[in-house]
Design a protein around this motif. Structure first.
Motif, mmCIF file in Angstrom:
data_model
loop_
_atom_site.group_PDB
_atom_site.id
_atom_site.type_symbol
_atom_site.label_atom_id
_atom_site.label_comp_id
_atom_site.label_asym_id
_atom_site.label_seq_id
_atom_site.Cartn_x
_atom_site.Cartn_y
_atom_site.Cartn_z
ATOM 1 N N SER A 13 -27.262 1.044 29.366
ATOM 2 C CA SER A 13 -27.592 2.132 30.294
ATOM 3 C C SER A 13 -28.717 1.735 31.244
ATOM 4 O O SER A 13 -29.579 0.911 30.893
ATOM 5 N N PRO A 14 -28.729 2.323 32.440
ATOM 6 C CA PRO A 14 -29.848 2.071 33.358
ATOM 7 C C PRO A 14 -31.199 2.414 32.725
ATOM 8 O O PRO A 14 -32.189 1.717 32.949
ATOM 9 N N ARG A 15 -31.227 3.459 31.926
ATOM 10 C CA ARG A 15 -32.477 3.840 31.259
ATOM 11 C C ARG A 15 -32.961 2.709 30.350
ATOM 12 O O ARG A 15 -34.144 2.375 30.333
ATOM 13 N N ALA A 16 -32.039 2.114 29.575
ATOM 14 C CA ALA A 16 -32.409 1.001 28.702
ATOM 15 C C ALA A 16 -32.854 -0.208 29.523
ATOM 16 O O ALA A 16 -33.806 -0.902 29.138
ATOM 17 N N LEU A 17 -32.196 -0.455 30.642
ATOM 18 C CA LEU A 17 -32.592 -1.578 31.490
ATOM 19 C C LEU A 17 -33.999 -1.379 32.035
ATOM 20 O O LEU A 17 -34.779 -2.325 32.108
ATOM 21 N N ARG A 18 -34.348 -0.156 32.398
ATOM 22 C CA ARG A 18 -35.715 0.134 32.845
ATOM 23 C C ARG A 18 -36.706 -0.091 31.706
ATOM 24 O O ARG A 18 -37.809 -0.602 31.906
ATOM 25 N N TYR A 20 -36.293 -2.192 29.221
ATOM 26 C CA TYR A 20 -36.401 -3.639 29.073
ATOM 27 C C TYR A 20 -37.421 -4.196 30.076
ATOM 28 O O TYR A 20 -38.205 -5.088 29.749
ATOM 29 N N GLU A 21 -37.389 -3.672 31.279
ATOM 30 C CA GLU A 21 -38.349 -4.116 32.289
ATOM 31 C C GLU A 21 -39.773 -3.746 31.859
ATOM 32 O O GLU A 21 -40.688 -4.572 31.945
ATOM 33 N N GLU A 22 -39.966 -2.531 31.380
ATOM 34 C CA GLU A 22 -41.295 -2.097 30.916
ATOM 35 C C GLU A 22 -41.815 -2.991 29.801
ATOM 36 O O GLU A 22 -43.024 -3.238 29.700
ATOM 37 N N GLN A 23 -40.908 -3.480 28.957
ATOM 38 C CA GLN A 23 -41.281 -4.317 27.819
ATOM 39 C C GLN A 23 -41.406 -5.790 28.185
ATOM 40 O O GLN A 23 -41.711 -6.622 27.324
ATOM 41 N N GLY A 24 -41.145 -6.147 29.432
ATOM 42 C CA GLY A 24 -41.252 -7.533 29.872
ATOM 43 C C GLY A 24 -40.044 -8.388 29.563
ATOM 44 O O GLY A 24 -40.112 -9.609 29.623
ATOM 45 N N LEU A 25 -38.919 -7.738 29.246
ATOM 46 C CA LEU A 25 -37.699 -8.471 28.932
ATOM 47 C C LEU A 25 -36.906 -8.834 30.179
ATOM 48 O O LEU A 25 -36.134 -9.790 30.168
ATOM 49 N N LEU A 26 -37.068 -8.066 31.223
ATOM 50 C CA LEU A 26 -36.439 -8.320 32.522
ATOM 51 C C LEU A 26 -37.513 -8.227 33.598
ATOM 52 O O LEU A 26 -38.427 -7.406 33.482
ATOM 53 N N THR A 27 -37.359 -9.040 34.631
ATOM 54 C CA THR A 27 -38.301 -8.982 35.757
ATOM 55 C C THR A 27 -37.523 -9.008 37.067
ATOM 56 O O THR A 27 -37.488 -10.028 37.761
ATOM 57 N N PRO A 28 -36.874 -7.894 37.404
ATOM 58 C CA PRO A 28 -36.106 -7.881 38.645
ATOM 59 C C PRO A 28 -37.019 -7.911 39.863
ATOM 60 O O PRO A 28 -38.169 -7.465 39.807
ATOM 61 N N ALA A 29 -36.471 -8.456 40.938
ATOM 62 C CA ALA A 29 -37.170 -8.394 42.219
ATOM 63 C C ALA A 29 -37.070 -6.965 42.738
ATOM 64 O O ALA A 29 -36.227 -6.180 42.274
ATOM 65 N N ARG A 30 -37.916 -6.622 43.673
ATOM 66 C CA ARG A 30 -37.877 -5.290 44.278
ATOM 67 C C ARG A 30 -37.573 -5.420 45.765
ATOM 68 O O ARG A 30 -38.156 -6.242 46.466
ATOM 69 N N PRO A 32 -37.589 -3.793 49.615
ATOM 70 C CA PRO A 32 -38.587 -2.975 50.307
ATOM 71 C C PRO A 32 -38.412 -1.478 50.016
ATOM 72 O O PRO A 32 -39.381 -0.724 50.007
ATOM 73 N N SER A 33 -37.194 -1.075 49.735
ATOM 74 C CA SER A 33 -36.915 0.332 49.433
ATOM 75 C C SER A 33 -37.384 0.711 48.027
ATOM 76 O O SER A 33 -37.388 1.882 47.662
ATOM 77 N N GLY A 34 -37.745 -0.297 47.203
ATOM 78 C CA GLY A 34 -38.162 -0.044 45.833
ATOM 79 C C GLY A 34 -37.054 -0.255 44.815
ATOM 80 O O GLY A 34 -37.305 -0.250 43.615
ATOM 81 N N TYR A 35 -35.819 -0.408 45.294
ATOM 82 C CA TYR A 35 -34.713 -0.648 44.366
ATOM 83 C C TYR A 35 -34.882 -1.987 43.665
ATOM 84 O O TYR A 35 -35.341 -2.958 44.256
ATOM 85 N N ARG A 36 -34.480 -2.003 42.414
ATOM 86 C CA ARG A 36 -34.503 -3.248 41.650
ATOM 87 C C ARG A 36 -33.331 -4.120 42.091
ATOM 88 O O ARG A 36 -32.236 -3.629 42.303
ATOM 89 N N GLU A 37 -33.575 -5.411 42.135
ATOM 90 C CA GLU A 37 -32.534 -6.375 42.495
ATOM 91 C C GLU A 37 -32.439 -7.404 41.368
ATOM 92 O O GLU A 37 -33.381 -8.148 41.117
ATOM 93 N N TYR A 38 -31.295 -7.399 40.681
ATOM 94 C CA TYR A 38 -31.082 -8.296 39.548
ATOM 95 C C TYR A 38 -30.263 -9.497 39.985
ATOM 96 O O TYR A 38 -29.481 -9.429 40.920
ATOM 97 N N THR A 59 -38.961 -5.652 20.414
ATOM 98 C CA THR A 59 -39.036 -6.060 21.818
ATOM 99 C C THR A 59 -40.200 -7.002 22.085
ATOM 100 O O THR A 59 -40.109 -7.853 22.968
ATOM 101 N N SER A 60 -41.297 -6.899 21.320
ATOM 102 C CA SER A 60 -42.423 -7.806 21.547
ATOM 103 C C SER A 60 -42.048 -9.241 21.175
ATOM 104 O O SER A 60 -42.430 -10.188 21.874
ATOM 105 N N VAL A 61 -41.278 -9.407 20.107
ATOM 106 C CA VAL A 61 -40.809 -10.743 19.711
ATOM 107 C C VAL A 61 -39.803 -11.251 20.738
ATOM 108 O O VAL A 61 -39.870 -12.409 21.166
ATOM 109 N N ILE A 62 -38.901 -10.378 21.134
ATOM 110 C CA ILE A 62 -37.882 -10.776 22.110
ATOM 111 C C ILE A 62 -38.531 -11.177 23.432
ATOM 112 O O ILE A 62 -38.107 -12.142 24.072
ATOM 113 N N ALA A 63 -39.589 -10.481 23.822
ATOM 114 C CA ALA A 63 -40.279 -10.815 25.070
ATOM 115 C C ALA A 63 -40.862 -12.225 25.029
ATOM 116 O O ALA A 63 -40.967 -12.886 26.061
ATOM 117 N N GLU A 64 -41.231 -12.689 23.841
ATOM 118 C CA GLU A 64 -41.728 -14.061 23.704
ATOM 119 C C GLU A 64 -40.585 -15.066 23.764
ATOM 120 O O GLU A 64 -40.757 -16.183 24.249
#
Length: 116
Positions: A13-18, A20-30, A32-38, A59-64
């Motif tokens: 889900s998009p919620r889970a993907l967000r 994942y980003e909060e936990q440092g598992l994903l780092t999408p580009a942004r 200019p509009s603020g939309y995430r770009e994967y 998630t902390s282990v996975i982030a490593e």
């Protein structure tokens, strides 16, 4: 690709993907509009995260692990040797859980009359 496309391609889900980003598992580009770009590699990353989560890793282990495992052909020992002891412990925990589940299955099989 935007978050909806990544969600469709991974079944997450998009919620889970967000999250994942909060936990440092994903780092999408942004954009200019603020939309995430994967990127395409994020599809593989999300699938790996799902597998590791289902194995019981936090998630902390996975982030490593994620930054060290971005190339499936590279052995982790060469990139992040400091993680090996902890990962060996996680592997032992998973193996014990598999053994416990197999024993439970055997008991259920015997109860319902299936051969072991």
């Amino acid at each position: 690709m935007r978050i909806g496309e990544l969600s469709r391609r991974t079944g997450v889900s998009p919620r889970a993907l967000r999250y994942y980003e909060e936990q440092g598992l994903l780092t999408p580009a942004r954009r200019p509009s603020g939309y995430r770009e994967y990127e395409e590699r994020d599809v593989t990353t999300v699938r790996r995260v799902q597998v590791l989560l289902s194995a019981g890793l936090g998630t902390s282990v996975i982030a490593e692990i994620v930054p060290c495992a971005d190339d499936p052909d590279v052995v982790l020992a060469g990139r992040c040797p400091e993680l090996l002891d902890g990962l060996a412990q996680e592997r032992a925990r998973i193996t014990a859980a598999i053994d416990d589940l197999a024993a439970a299955r055997d008991i259920l099989d015997s109860l319902v009359g299936r051969p072991l």
